[in-house]
Structures are given as C-alpha cells and as structure tokens.
Design a protein around this motif. Structure first.
Motif, PDB file in Angstrom:
ATOM      1  N   ASN A  32      10.006 -49.942  16.571  1.00  0.00           N
ATOM      2  CA  ASN A  32      10.511 -49.379  15.323  1.00  0.00           C
ATOM      3  C   ASN A  32      10.671 -50.555  14.358  1.00  0.00           C
ATOM      4  O   ASN A  32      11.102 -51.637  14.763  1.00  0.00           O
ATOM      5  N   TYR A  36      15.548 -54.520   5.596  1.00  0.00           N
ATOM      6  CA  TYR A  36      16.899 -54.459   5.044  1.00  0.00           C
ATOM      7  C   TYR A  36      16.965 -55.390   3.834  1.00  0.00           C
ATOM      8  O   TYR A  36      16.244 -56.388   3.759  1.00  0.00           O
ATOM      9  N   GLN A  38      19.826 -57.441   1.154  1.00  0.00           N
ATOM     10  CA  GLN A  38      21.206 -57.861   0.887  1.00  0.00           C
ATOM     11  C   GLN A  38      21.272 -58.381  -0.533  1.00  0.00           C
ATOM     12  O   GLN A  38      20.785 -59.490  -0.822  1.00  0.00           O
ATOM     13  N   HIS A  43      26.710 -55.634   1.018  1.00  0.00           N
ATOM     14  CA  HIS A  43      26.377 -55.457   2.423  1.00  0.00           C
ATOM     15  C   HIS A  43      24.869 -55.414   2.609  1.00  0.00           C
ATOM     16  O   HIS A  43      24.119 -55.096   1.689  1.00  0.00           O
ATOM     17  N   LEU A  44      24.442 -55.654   3.815  1.00  0.00           N
ATOM     18  CA  LEU A  44      23.081 -55.348   4.211  1.00  0.00           C
ATOM     19  C   LEU A  44      22.873 -53.846   4.104  1.00  0.00           C
ATOM     20  O   LEU A  44      23.702 -53.066   4.570  1.00  0.00           O
ATOM     21  N   LEU A  46      19.713 -50.589   4.254  1.00  0.00           N
ATOM     22  CA  LEU A  46      18.355 -50.272   4.667  1.00  0.00           C
ATOM     23  C   LEU A  46      17.487 -49.950   3.453  1.00  0.00           C
ATOM     24  O   LEU A  46      17.859 -49.150   2.601  1.00  0.00           O
ATOM     25  N   LYS A  49      12.206 -47.675   6.785  1.00  0.00           N
ATOM     26  CA  LYS A  49      12.007 -47.827   8.228  1.00  0.00           C
ATOM     27  C   LYS A  49      10.759 -47.075   8.655  1.00  0.00           C
ATOM     28  O   LYS A  49      10.337 -46.114   7.999  1.00  0.00           O
ATOM     29  N   GLU A  88      18.183 -60.957  -0.908  1.00  0.00           N
ATOM     30  CA  GLU A  88      17.564 -61.471   0.311  1.00  0.00           C
ATOM     31  C   GLU A  88      17.043 -60.285   1.115  1.00  0.00           C
ATOM     32  O   GLU A  88      17.736 -59.274   1.270  1.00  0.00           O
ATOM     33  N   PHE A  90      15.242 -58.808   4.645  1.00  0.00           N
ATOM     34  CA  PHE A  90      15.108 -59.075   6.073  1.00  0.00           C
ATOM     35  C   PHE A  90      14.220 -58.018   6.724  1.00  0.00           C
ATOM     36  O   PHE A  90      14.451 -56.825   6.571  1.00  0.00           O
ATOM     37  N   GLY A 100      18.461 -50.151  20.475  1.00  0.00           N
ATOM     38  CA  GLY A 100      18.605 -50.136  19.033  1.00  0.00           C
ATOM     39  C   GLY A 100      19.019 -51.469  18.465  1.00  0.00           C
ATOM     40  O   GLY A 100      19.202 -51.580  17.258  1.00  0.00           O
ATOM     41  N   LYS A 101      19.178 -52.479  19.317  1.00  0.00           N
ATOM     42  CA  LYS A 101      19.575 -53.768  18.761  1.00  0.00           C
ATOM     43  C   LYS A 101      18.438 -54.310  17.909  1.00  0.00           C
ATOM     44  O   LYS A 101      17.282 -54.304  18.295  1.00  0.00           O
ATOM     45  N   LEU A 102      18.807 -54.775  16.755  1.00  0.00           N
ATOM     46  CA  LEU A 102      17.832 -55.260  15.779  1.00  0.00           C
ATOM     47  C   LEU A 102      17.549 -56.734  15.999  1.00  0.00           C
ATOM     48  O   LEU A 102      18.469 -57.532  16.167  1.00  0.00           O
ATOM     49  N   PHE A 104      15.990 -59.686  13.911  1.00  0.00           N
ATOM     50  CA  PHE A 104      15.711 -59.946  12.507  1.00  0.00           C
ATOM     51  C   PHE A 104      14.800 -61.148  12.319  1.00  0.00           C
ATOM     52  O   PHE A 104      14.827 -62.102  13.105  1.00  0.00           O
ATOM     53  N   GLN A 106      13.881 -64.348   9.609  1.00  0.00           N
ATOM     54  CA  GLN A 106      14.767 -65.336   9.013  1.00  0.00           C
ATOM     55  C   GLN A 106      15.192 -64.983   7.591  1.00  0.00           C
ATOM     56  O   GLN A 106      16.089 -65.598   7.052  1.00  0.00           O
TER      57      GLN A 106
ATOM     58  N   TYR B  33      27.505 -52.165  16.787  1.00  0.00           N
ATOM     59  CA  TYR B  33      26.803 -53.425  17.038  1.00  0.00           C
ATOM     60  C   TYR B  33      27.536 -54.574  16.348  1.00  0.00           C
ATOM     61  O   TYR B  33      28.062 -54.410  15.251  1.00  0.00           O
ATOM     62  N   TYR B  35      26.685 -58.519  15.023  1.00  0.00           N
ATOM     63  CA  TYR B  35      25.672 -59.531  14.740  1.00  0.00           C
ATOM     64  C   TYR B  35      26.367 -60.741  14.123  1.00  0.00           C
ATOM     65  O   TYR B  35      27.496 -60.653  13.643  1.00  0.00           O
ATOM     66  N   PHE B  45      21.697 -60.822  17.070  1.00  0.00           N
ATOM     67  CA  PHE B  45      22.416 -59.782  17.791  1.00  0.00           C
ATOM     68  C   PHE B  45      23.401 -60.422  18.762  1.00  0.00           C
ATOM     69  O   PHE B  45      23.072 -61.394  19.442  1.00  0.00           O
ATOM     70  N   SER B  99      19.255 -46.423  19.099  1.00  0.00           N
ATOM     71  CA  SER B  99      17.806 -46.487  18.925  1.00  0.00           C
ATOM     72  C   SER B  99      17.301 -46.013  17.568  1.00  0.00           C
ATOM     73  O   SER B  99      17.040 -46.819  16.711  1.00  0.00           O
ATOM     74  N   GLN B 103      21.304 -48.135  11.207  1.00  0.00           N
ATOM     75  CA  GLN B 103      22.537 -48.882  11.368  1.00  0.00           C
ATOM     76  C   GLN B 103      23.109 -49.191   9.993  1.00  0.00           C
ATOM     77  O   GLN B 103      22.403 -49.713   9.121  1.00  0.00           O
TER      78      GLN B 103
END
Lengths: 114, 114
Positions: A32, A36, A38, A43-44, A46, A49, A88, A90, A100-102, A104, A106, B33, B35, B45, B99, B103
């Motif tokens: 997936n 994102y 910022q 905040h970050l 979305l 996707k 910025e 990402f 589901g852990k992202l 990223f 740099q 989560y 980070y 993460f 998943s 987020q």
C-alpha cells in the motif's frame, strides 16, 4: 527489509510550475502506498493513497500519483503549484497484510516562490 | 470530531531523567501507532497497538523505551534514563483498524534532552 527512497530532498519552484517528486520503494511483495504532507506548523496529513485498482490516484488539492509496479515507483505530481503548497512531503509504504506500520522516505521539502 | 491529541507539546529534560509522553487517539480508533521524527533518522516507526496489546515492538530503539495503552484508548510512551540522542519529535497516529485505514497524526511532542 522495506525501505523508501525520495530522490529530491529540497525542491524550489515558482508558482504555476509543474511538480514531480520521486518515490521508490524496496519490497518484493504487494504494498500500500501513501503520500503525506506536513505544512509549516501543522500535523502530518494524508494527501493520497493507493491500495489497488487504477494506478493513477487523485488526492486532495490537485495532487495525483502514479503507481508503476515494474519500477517500484509512486511519484507525486501536480500540474501547477501554488505558494500554499510549500511544505514537506513524505512518501510511505506498508506491506499488504501487515500491521499498517508506515515506512517513510526521508521527505522532500518543497518551497514555492510567489 | 476531535483529532489525535498529544501532551505535552514540548518537553525539555535533563539527561538521565525519565519522561512520559501521552497520546489520546480519535474516539473509536482501535489501532494506535507511535513514530519518531528526528533530523538524522527521518520518520521512524516505534510501536503499534491493536486494542491494548502491542504485537509489534520492533521499532523501539532500546529497552529504555516502553509503551502501554489502557482501555483501548490513551497510550503512554515512556523513555527511561533519557539520552541526548532521544531528542526528537514523537508522533502518535490512530486509525479505525489496522492496515488499510488512514492513519491520522497528532501534533507531536518535541522532546529535548539536555
């Protein structure tokens, strides 16, 4: 291990210029993909996707990204940037079926000059 | 509704002290989560929760880091015996489930270890 690479670290554009930010990922399985953003002091959030289906994904504020599986890429595009796009950006990936852990990249700092 | 909130927004501590960072996820979100965003390492993460359990702690940098979640809601990230390299912005995110769901990120806690 999964990794994400963003090729452009700092991009400076004038308003109305076209934008393309590169993103490549390293993972052999199904993924997936996310972009994102910022904004300064915020905040970050979305942008867009991709999970499946049409590889051309449209997001908020006129952004789009194209998933090219053969190139392991998910580049972000916008035909005409505005000063308010200064932020910025990402790129991130999760493995399908994963937690589901992202993971990223740099990040790319975009500066749009008015 | 309210977004993800984090407290404190800023924390300055002395090397060797313990700190606790708090995250309040969006109501009803089962996945949470943590980070870390630092200059040298980008966005990394740390750990995730599904309900109150943390199946994946793989991102925690050392055994000085721990996290818990109670009542399927609030989470606390604890750093013991802080070191200067722990200085970073600690971000929390929540999603409806694992998943595939987006987020949503909080504003982060900026930790400075002197």
């Amino acid at each position: 291990a999964q990794s994400v690479s963003q090729h452009n670290h700092h991009v400076i554009l004038s308003e109305a210029a076209s934008l393309e930010l590169g993103c490549n990922y390293s993972y052999g399985g199904t993924v997936n993909l996310f972009w994102y953003v910022q904004y300064p002091g915020q905040h970050l959030q979305l942008l867009l996707k991709y999970f499946s289906g049409d590889p051309l994904v449209k997001g908020i504020k006129g952004f789009e990204a194209e998933f090219i599986k053969s190139k392991f890429s998910f580049n972000l595009r916008k035909p005409s940037v505005q000063w308010s796009d200064t932020a910025e950006y990402f790129c991130a990936v999760t493995a399908k079926g994963n937690t589901g852990k992202l993971i990223f990249g740099q990040g790319t700092t975009l500066q749009v000059k008015p | 509704g309210a977004g993800v909130s984090q407290s404190p927004s800023n924390k300055v501590t002395e090397k060797g002290k313990d700190v606790e960072l708090r995250c309040d996820p969006i109501s009803g979100h089962t996945a949470l989560y943590w980070y870390r965003q630092s200059l040298g390492q980008g966005l990394e993460f740390l750990i995730y929760f599904q309900g109150n359990s943390a199946p994946d702690k793989s991102g925690l940098p050392s055994d000085r880091f721990s996290a818990e979640r109670t009542g399927g809601s609030v989470s606390t990230l604890t750093i013991q015996r802080t070191q200067q390299e722990d200085s970073a912005v600690y971000l929390c995110a929540s999603s409806l489930a694992l998943s595939k769901d987006t987020q949503y990120f909080g504003p982060g806690t900026r930790l400075t270890v002197l």
